[in-house]
Structure formats: structure tokens, C-alpha cells
Write an enzyme that holds these catalytic residues in place. Structure first.
Site, PDB file in Angstrom:
ATOM      1  N   LYS A   1       0.752  -1.190   0.044  1.00 16.53           N
ATOM      2  CA  LYS A   1       0.167   0.270   0.044  1.00 16.53           C
ATOM      3  C   LYS A   1       1.013   1.308  -0.013  1.00 16.53           C
ATOM      4  O   LYS A   1       2.046   1.207   0.391  1.00 16.53           O
ATOM      5  CB  LYS A   1      -0.947   0.085   1.238  1.00 16.53           C
ATOM      6  CG  LYS A   1      -1.932  -1.096   1.426  1.00 16.53           C
ATOM      7  CD  LYS A   1      -2.610  -1.064   2.660  1.00 16.53           C
ATOM      8  CE  LYS A   1      -3.591  -2.035   3.027  1.00 16.53           C
ATOM      9  NZ  LYS A   1      -4.906  -2.111   1.991  1.00 16.53           N
TER      10      LYS A   1
ATOM     11  N   ARG B   1     -10.185 -11.579   1.885  1.00 15.05           N
ATOM     12  CA  ARG B   1     -11.094 -12.866   1.436  1.00 15.05           C
ATOM     13  C   ARG B   1     -10.471 -14.129   1.366  1.00 15.05           C
ATOM     14  O   ARG B   1     -11.084 -15.056   1.277  1.00 15.05           O
ATOM     15  CB  ARG B   1     -11.458 -12.310  -0.054  1.00 15.05           C
ATOM     16  CG  ARG B   1     -10.463 -12.050  -1.041  1.00 15.05           C
ATOM     17  CD  ARG B   1     -10.968 -11.390  -2.185  1.00 15.05           C
ATOM     18  NE  ARG B   1     -10.749  -9.996  -2.061  1.00 15.05           N
ATOM     19  CZ  ARG B   1     -11.318  -8.966  -2.939  1.00 15.05           C
ATOM     20  NH1 ARG B   1     -11.551  -9.306  -4.175  1.00 15.05           N
ATOM     21  NH2 ARG B   1     -11.081  -7.734  -2.663  1.00 15.05           N
TER      22      ARG B   1
END
Lengths: 498, 449
Positions: free
Chosen positions: A272, A346
Site C-alpha cells: 500500500k 477474502r
């Protein structure tokens, strides 16, 4: 955290007096006594301040006379109800927390509303100050006991007891989410779950060896870049079986809550940007909410069988980290091509949801996760995204959310979105691109809801926009919100304890 | 594009590729073909086993026709009239330009009027598609307005307001957006009287003929797609044409603000404060959020000029709605649950799907300005910009707002790379059939009140 005391009304000799007042109020009871003791200063003061009892309105009258150091009026709106009473209590808290003692004149409220008001004050009183070593005593709240004067203190106390357990769960979740990531890593977070054993929750911790043997390939892939080992914690509260209601609740299976617990998310190799990365300590807020909800249910001895499962990992870039392009084999047997290592939540949920279904055969599953930035772009910070394969469950969740002020907004699912996950070399990719990013994430998770043996009601709450608040609101001080704890507790209380 | 009805085939027509739908309870036309809904296979013609969606079946059938087919026959003798027309419609929407379809049927009387309506709607879709596909230099606001003038021949009233009249009337927001371009803005108002004496439904469509972003310039990559930033206005125009051609009894109007968002010496700037037609002042934060500005004035005008029963606006408004819903559903916002429900139902019926999104108190708060009545959008990353835009628009409906719905169709104007069968080809004309179905279901009953 202040003690809450319910007593019969007697005018306090000192400190603060809180007056929850509805629109069109006339001073009565303690308020009237105090007004008389101050020679009418309270009525005059409220008039001069333009206080009408509207929702969200509050005003402080300093040293109005008598022995009181301040009187705080908070508005209940036209017709006092549960959320309004909570909000009034929350609004009162910062106005009286500088006093050592405060009394709420709640005789005008029934027991449930008096309890709700105290609950609201307590929720607002949360602060995370464990790492402030130089804060002066003056800056800390002084209020240690909030006394609520009620005409039926017994009933109010009884109504408050379960709320107090819920507040404990909320505070636990807020603590977990607020903790810095060097302090709270998977192993430590799992250890903190152990504390739920005191409440009667069975806690089982799966370490890397067990996870490997079981085949949690997707979760382990995420964890492999970090020096911190992953954990999966299984928490079981057997409130229905214990109450001898095993036949009713047990046959249908327990309710199951699953949380994403990425204790820090750097993004991994798909790293990020630096700006704002510190926020990624709250990437375990879904797990925090599940743990908090289990604590709440056990704390109030809920008559339900509930299981909470959290997948705890740290997502780090390193020489051992998972690469974009890697293919992992999930617990379900399905293979996943990892396109973006920052879509790790996920992958964790995929294995934990599959495990939850196989092991517990639950009556439904709800997962909570700070899953996508896209849900913030879609909805903002007022609603969490609600995805579900079951209209009934979705409706119950949405109603519970509205009732406790943790709002949900239903988002779509559908085959058209699922197609975005097609991989050229594996069963699926872990990202579907920017368009409909939260929807394709939900579609990914849905592929791990096993419906081969019949319908499996499932809902996924994307709480990326609601897990952390940048502003104070009535019952939620800025910082970790514990979004989901009250909602899950309410869902169970409304529908699954009968 | 043509749809013709036939009760028997001549030898030439009989030789054309044939679409041959059948039902589960009928014997399959190809002996080895099992009934699976949605399958289509080519042999002499196309055999299709449609699922519940006849329109999708038609689209699927066209997709497997041999390449270069310009003329085909739909053997609809086993279908009910509405099924036959739905399938023909699906086929024609999916087909390449100039495609001709003969509908072979048993001569039911019900078919002719259905077919007439289908042709009307198809013409509307084609108009919207042509307008949307036109490049920015070929479709300036002036040219767009001129092309809309041609709708007069179908009985639609057309009024065009140029720069001078817009200035006199106080369209501050529309003018500000158009200021940077050498092609000045226009406001086009279309009126279809219908036969019902009732306040009209007013459609409002964003018509940015090309969107550079203005001073807040868009990145070069992909900018060419911004020729379609008038897809909302095009859809409204297409819907008006469809209603006129099928002689709808409902009174409907369209208010279309047309402008080019260019960057020039006179362009409006971030930080500018604009006085809109409503009187509200707006602080400009991002010149690339221009759509909501032109819509603001158009909405104010629509409410003032028509006192409408309902207002529906369509706009390729935000990238945020694409992040939220992708290319499969448009975002639906509004203030009226029955209208929203009718739109959703119409969308499901014609396959132009919508999904409701919220306008919350926090979204309105985010638009508070320190210097004007409101800000045009919020700055910073990860903003719920589609919700903000809708919250912004809701401020321009006047003191007692009519029922209003806002459709953010940014994800639907152009073709996604992975277009599923059954979706319209690019540029889609999204919204025409939806609006037509909305009018048919909700505004054509003279006794509805």
C-alpha cells in the site's frame, strides 16, 4: 469505565445533575426540587439558553445554586425512545465527566429507557489511554460513578444488566481494534480470546501446524510473509444447550459469526502507499467485532448456541511473502490465483468460512470484514455494505442494525459480477478489478459458502467504512467503533433466543 | 435495422438463416440438442432453448449467427405474441447496424400493435446510440440542439435556449461549465403533450458533449470515451422519440442541459463560487464534477417550469458508481419509494438493471461549505462521490420537491470489456427502454390518481 448505580430519587448534595428532557417538558420530580433549591435558576437558565428538549440538544448551567456544581440538560426529542435515550446519555457524558459525581434525574423515563440512557453514557465514556504516559490527572475524566435516579430502580437495574454485558463486549472490541499492531499480532490476539473462557466460552486456538494439516492453504499463503504466526480461534458459546434447549436450537445448528482478523495489513508485495497505512491496524475489526459479540452473548448468558471464528494473520512483504501470480489451494479444494496480495482478507475468510460450515453445520453464517476501499466509495461511512444469499437473513440483519444505530445497506450479488473472477490458470482470481470491487469481493467469498448439501444462509458485512470513526458521535467516541458487536447481539436477541 | 412481420416465407426468405426457439415441452429441432435454457447452437439456422428471458434468448441467438449475416428469420410460430416480440427486440438490440429481421408468425392480431411499439422503442434506442457514439467535434451543444430540432416532425415540441437567454434567466451553473469552451452551451426542452391532462413526468439528462475535466484535466488515457458523457441526454431524447412514435397518452417533457467541459482562458476554476438558477451559491471544488452543476440548473428549471408529477434524471455522473456497482447495474437515488420501486421494476423488465444507493445525512454534511451555500463535491480519496452527487442534486428541487429519482449511469454508457450476452452493445442507449417502460407502467393510466 464508570460504575452505574440505580437509586430512588433523592437530590444529590453535590456534583452534577443531568436532566433528560423531552420536547414540551415541565420540570418535575428531582428537576423541580433542584429548581426550587436554586431559586428557579434552572428554569430561567434553560429558558435563557433556548433549550427546548430537541434531540441532540444539550446545555450546561454552571453553579446554579444549592450545592450543585452544574446542571446538564439533554434533549430526548418529541417522544423518548431507546435510541434517543442512548443518545441523550451519550451526549451527557462529556459534559459531566469532569465531575467526580453525577446523578441523572431519570424519573420521567421508564426502566428500559433509564437503562438505555445509562448504557449510552457508558458507551460514550470509552477511551483508549493506555499508552499516554504523560496525561495529567486534570485531562482525564474524573467521573467514576454515574447514579441514575429512577422510580423503579430494581427494574432499571435488571434492564441494564444485559446492556452492561453488551457494553463490555463493545469495549473489548474497541480495545482490540485500538491496540497498535506491534502489540496485537495474531498470537497475542488469540491469547486475548482466552479471556472469554471466564465467561463460559469454550476457546480453541489453531496454530500453523494444525492449520497446515487441515489444509488452510489460502490463509497460510497470506500469513507466510510475516514473522508472526497465524492463528484461527474458535469460540463456542452453548447458551441454548446449557439451558436445556438443545433440542430446539441444537438441531438447527448454532449461529456462526466469522471475522477477518488481519492484525496489520501492509498489502504484502502489492504494498500500500505509505500515507494512511497506519490505519491498517484496524484491518482486524471484523474479528474484533466477532470476539466482542461472543463476549456480549456470554456475558448476558444469551440462550443461544453461537460459534465465533476468527482468522488471524499479519500481511507483510518479505522474502517469504506470497507473490502476485502465486496459486494457492484453499481448504475447500478450490485453487486461487493471487493477482493482488492486498486482496488478502477474502483469502482468509474463504478458509475460515469453509471450515465453519464443515465443522458446525450452522443455521446461518455472518462474516464481518474491513474488506474493500470500494465499499467506502460506494456508501461512505454511514452504512456498512450488506451482501447476502438469503433475503430473510438480510432483512433481519438490516433491522437489527437500524435498531442499534449500526446501519447496513444491501448491495447486489449476481452471476454477472462473478464472471470477473475468472482465472486463466486456476479456479478463480482473488480480484475482479475496480468496477464493482466490493461486489466481486463478496462473490469471491460466496464461492466458499458450501451449498452442495442444501441452502446455507450467509451474509457478508463489509465494514471498511464503519470500523473507525474520525469524529465523535453520541454513543461512539472517535476511534474504534466496534461496529457489529451490538448488531450481532441484537440479531440474536430478536430472533434466535426463543 | 428493420423488423417485418410475415405470415409465410417465400423461397428467398426460407433460405435465410433462421432463429428457431423452442420450449422444453416441444420436440427439439435438432435431435441431439438437449433443452438447456439459454443455449444456442448453429446448424442451418439457430436453435435456441430460451430460459425465462426471451429477450436474452434473442440476443444469444444473434451472437451465434454466422458472421456477416445481415438478414435473418425468426420462426416465432410456437411463441405467444409478447414472447415473439421480446425475442425479436433482444435480437435486434444485439445485432449489428442495418440488421433486418423477419418475424414469421401465425397471423395473430395482437402482434401488429406490439410490433409497432417495439419499432418505436427500437428507433428511440438507435437515436440514443447514434448521439452517444458521435465524437465531440461532430456533436457540439449547438449541433446536438439542431439534431434534437428534428424531433419536431414527430410531434414533439422543441425549444432551444442559447447563451444569451440562459444568461438573462440566470443559469449560472450551466454557463460556468460551458465557459471554457468555444462551443457555447444550450438548454433544450422537449415536450410531448400526450392525451392525459395531468402534470407531466419530466426527464432531465446530462449532456456534456465532451468532458475534458476542465482545469482539473482528466488523464489522457481513456479520455476519448468522454464523448459519451452526454449519454443521459441522449437516453432522454431517445425515450421522447419512442413515446412519440408509439403515441403515448402520457404527458412527458425532457430538459437537457448541453455543454462542453473544455479548458480555455475563460474556464471556470476550482474555488469559484457560482450562483445557480435556484439562487443557491455553490463552491466549485473540482471542475471535473461538472455534470451535477448543469443538472442543478436543469432540475431547478424543470421543477419551476412544469410543476411536474415526477422528475427522473439520468447522468453519466461519477466514477464512484462504477466502483460501487460495476457495469451491470446503474445507481438509483431518490426521494420517493414508489417511484424508485417502479423504476427498479421497469429496469428488471427490460434488462436495464438498477440498484438503490443511499443519500445519508453524512453525505449532505460532507457538502457543507465555509464560504457558499454548499460545496459541489468533497475532496480527498475514497469519497462516496456518487452519494455526494445525489445529495447535491437533491438541493435543487425547490421548497416542496416533487417525486424525484436520479440514475447514475456512468457504468452503463459504454461497453465493458466483458460484456455478458444479452447486454446492449456499445454505446448502449441505456435508459431508453427503461424510461419507456416506466412511462408505460406508471404514467399512462388516466385514472391513476
Amino acid at each position: 469505565m464508570p460504575d452505574i448505580l440505580f437509586v430512588k430519587p433523592t437530590l444529590p448534595r453535590a456534583g452534577a445533575l443531568v436532566l433528560p428532557l423531552a420536547e414540551g417538558f415541565t420540570l418535575s420530580g428531582l428537576a423541580k426540587e433542584a429548581d426550587e433549591a436554586t431559586g428557579g435558576a434552572i428554569a430561567r437558565g434553560l429558558e435563557a439558553a433556548g433549550f427546548k428538549g430537541r434531540k441532540g440538544q444539550s446545555c450546561t448551567l454552571w453553579a446554579p445554586g444549592g450545592h450543585l456544581s452544574r446542571v446538564v440538560a439533554v434533549g430526548l426529542g418529541a417522544a423518548p425512545e431507546e435510541r434517543g435515550a442512548e443518545a441523550a446519555g451519550g451526549a451527557a457524558w462529556p459534559l459531566v465527566s469532569g465531575e467526580p459525581e453525577a446523578m441523572v434525574a431519570a424519573e420521567g423515563l421508564n426502566a428500559a429507557l433509564a437503562a438505555a440512557l445509562a448504557f449510552g453514557a457508558r458507551l460514550r465514556s470509552y477511551r483508549f489511554d493506555r499508552y499516554r504516559t504523560k496525561e495529567s490527572a486534570e485531562d482525564k475524566p474524573k467521573l467514576v460513578r454515574l447514579t441514575v435516579a429512577s422510580t423503579e430502580p430494581e427494574a432499571a437495574r435488571a434492564a441494564h444488566a444485559p446492556l452492561s454485558a453488551v457494553a463490555d463486549g463493545v469495549f473489548l472490541a474497541r480495545d482490540l481494534v485500538s491496540e497498535p499492531p506491534n502489540v496485537l499480532f495474531p498470537e497475542e490476539m488469540a491469547e486475548r480470546c482466552r479471556k472469554l473462557e471466564k465467561l463460559g466460552v469454550e476457546v480453541e486456538i489453531l496454530g500453523p501446524k494444525a492449520l497446515k494439516e487441515l489444509g488452510f492453504g489460502a490463509l497460510l499463503g497470506v500469513a507466510q510473509g510475516s514473522a508472526r504466526e497465524p492463528r484461527v480461534v474458535v469460540m463456542q458459546w452453548k447458551g441454548a444447550s446449557k439451558a436445556g434447549k438443545g433440542d430446539g436450537n441444537g438441531k438447527a445448528g448454532p449461529v456462526a459469526f466469522i471475522g477477518k482478523g488481519v492484525t496489520f495489513d501492509t498489502g504484502g508485495i502489492s504494498i500500500k502507499p505509505a500515507a494512511g497505512m497506519e490505519d491498517m491496524k484496524f484491518d482486524m475489526a471484523g474479528a474484533g467485532a466477532v470476539i466482542g459479540a461472543m463476549a456480549a452473548l456470554a456475558g448476558r448468558r444469551a440462550k443461544v448456541d453461537a460459534v465465533g471464528l476468527v482468522g488471524l494473520v499479519e500481511n507483510m512483504p518479505s522474502g517469504t511473502a506470497q507473490r502476485p501470480g502465486d496459486v494457492v489451494k484453499s481448504l475447500s479444494g478450490q485453487t486461487v490465483e493471487v493477482i493482488n496480495t492486498d486482496a488478502e482478507g477474502r483469502l482468509v475468510l474463504a478458509d475460515v468460512l469453509w471450515y465453519a460450515r464443515e465443522r458446525f453445520r450452522p443455521r446461518f453464517m455472518v462474516d464481518l470484514a474491513t474488506l474493500t476501499g470500494a465499499i467506502i466509495v460506494a456508501l461512505g461511512h454511514e452504512h456498512a455494505g450488506l451482501f447476502s444469499n438469503d433475503d430473510d437473513l438480510a432483512q433481519k440483519l438490516a433491522a437489527a442494525g437500524t435498531a442499534v444505530g449500526e446501519a447496513l445497506w444491501r448491495m447486489p450479488l449476481g452471476e454477472a459480477y462473478d464472471k470477473a473472477l475468472k482465472s486463466d490458470i486456476a479456479d478463480m482470481k482473488n480480484v475482479g478489478g475496480r468496477p464493482g470491487g466490493s461486489v466481486t469481493a463478496a462473490q469471491f467469498i460466496q464461492r466458499f459458502i458450501d451449498t452442495r448439501e442444501g441452502p446455507m444462509p450467509w451474509a457478508h458485512l463489509d465494514i471498511a467504512g464503519t470500523a473507525w470513526a474520525t469524529k465523535d458521535s453520541a454513543t461512539v467516541p472517535k476511534g474504534a467503533t466496534a461496529f457489529g458487536v451490538r448488531l450481532l447481539d441484537r440479531l440474536v436477541a430478536e430472533h434466535y433466543e426463543g | 435495422m428493420r423488423l417485418r412481420l410475415r405470415t409465410h416465407l417465400g423461397p428467398k426468405a426460407a433460405a435465410r438463416p433462421r432463429l428457431l426457439p423452442w420450449r422444453a415441452d416441444h420436440p427439439p429441432p435438432l435431435p441431439d440438442m438437449p433443452f438447456t435454457p439459454g443455449t444456442a447452437r448453429w446448424r442451418e439456422g439457430v436453435a435456441i432453448a430460451p430460459g425465462p428471458e426471451w429477450r436474452q434468448a434473442g440476443a444469444a441467438a444473434v451472437a451465434v449467427l454466422p458472421e456477416g449475416t445481415r438478414h435473418a428469420v425468426l420462426d416465432a410460430r410456437a411463441l405467444r405474441p409478447e414472447e415473439a416480440v421480446a425475442m425479436a427486440m433482444g435480437a435486434l438490440l444485439q445485432a449489428p447496424r442495418g440488421f433486418r429481421l423477419d418475424l414469421w408468425h401465425r397471423g395473430e392480431d395482437a402482434l401488429a400493435p406490439l410490433c409497432r411499439d417495439a419499432r418505436a422503442v427500437l428507433k428511440g434506442v438507435l437515436l440514443a446510440r447514434r448521439l452517444t457514439a458521435a465524437p465531440g467535434n461532430a456533436l457540439t451543444p449547438k449541433i446536438f440542439a439542431r439534431r434534437l430540432r428534428r424531433l419536431e416532425r414527430h410531434g414533439i415540441g422543441v425549444q432551444v435556449l442559447g447563451r444569451r437567454r440562459l444568461r438573462a434567466a440566470g443559469f449560472g451553473a450551466l454557463l460556468a461549465v460551458g465557459e471554457g469552451s468555444a462551443n457555447p452551451p444550450r438548454l433544450v426542452v422537449l415536450r410531448w403533450r400526450g392525451r392525459i391532462a395531468a402534470p407531466p413526468l419530466v426527464l432531465v439528462g446530462k449532456g456534456i458533449t465532451f468532458d475534458t475535466g476542465g482545469l482539473c484535466l482528466k488523464p489522457a488515457a481513456g479520455m476519448e470515451a468522454m464523448r459519451a458523457d452526454m449519454a443521459g441526454a441522449a437516453a432522454c431524447a431517445g425515450a421522447m422519440l419512442a413515446l412519440a412514435l408509439r403515441d403515448s397518452p402520457a404527458p412527458v417533457a425532457a430538459v437537457l442541459p448541453l455543454a462542453e467541459n473544455a479548458l480555455g482562458a475563460a474556464a471556470y476554476r476550482p474555488g469559484d463560487i457560482i450562483t445557480t438558477l435556484s439562487g443557491l451559491t455553490v463552491e466549485v471544488v473540482d471542475t471535473d464534477a461538472e455534470g451535477r452543476l448543469v443538472l442543478a440548473d436543469a432540475l431547478t428549471y424543470a421543477v419551476r417550469a412544469f410543476r411536474p408529477e415526477a422528475v427522473v434524471d439520468l447522468a453519466t455522473l461519477t466514477g464512484a458508481v462504477v466502483t460501487a456497482l460495476g457495469h451491470h447495474r446503474a445507481g438509483l437515488f431518490g426521494n420517493d419509494a414508489p417511484l424508485a420501486a417502479a423504476l427498479c421494476a421497469a429496469g428488471e423488465a427490460v434488462g436495464e438493471r438498477l440498484w438503490p444507493l443511499p443519500i445519508g445525512a453524512a453525505h449532505r454534511r460532507d457538502l457543507e461549505s465555509g464560504i457558499a451555500d454548499l460545496r459541489q463535491c468533497a475532496s480527498g480519496r475514497l469519497q462516496p462521490d456518487a452519494c455526494h452527487a445525489a445529495a447535491f442534486l437533491s438541493a435543487f428541487l425547490g421548497g416542496s420537491p416533487p417525486a424525484w429519482a436520479h440514475l447514475d449511469i456512468a457504468g452503463m454508457a459504454e461497453e465493458p470489456a466483458d460484456r455478458p450476452p444479452g447486454a446492449a452493445p456499445a454505446p448502449g442507449g441505456f435508459g431508453v427502454r427503461l424510461l419507456d417502460a416506466l412511462v408505460a407502467s406508471r404514467f399512462e393510466d388516466p385514472h391513476r390518481r
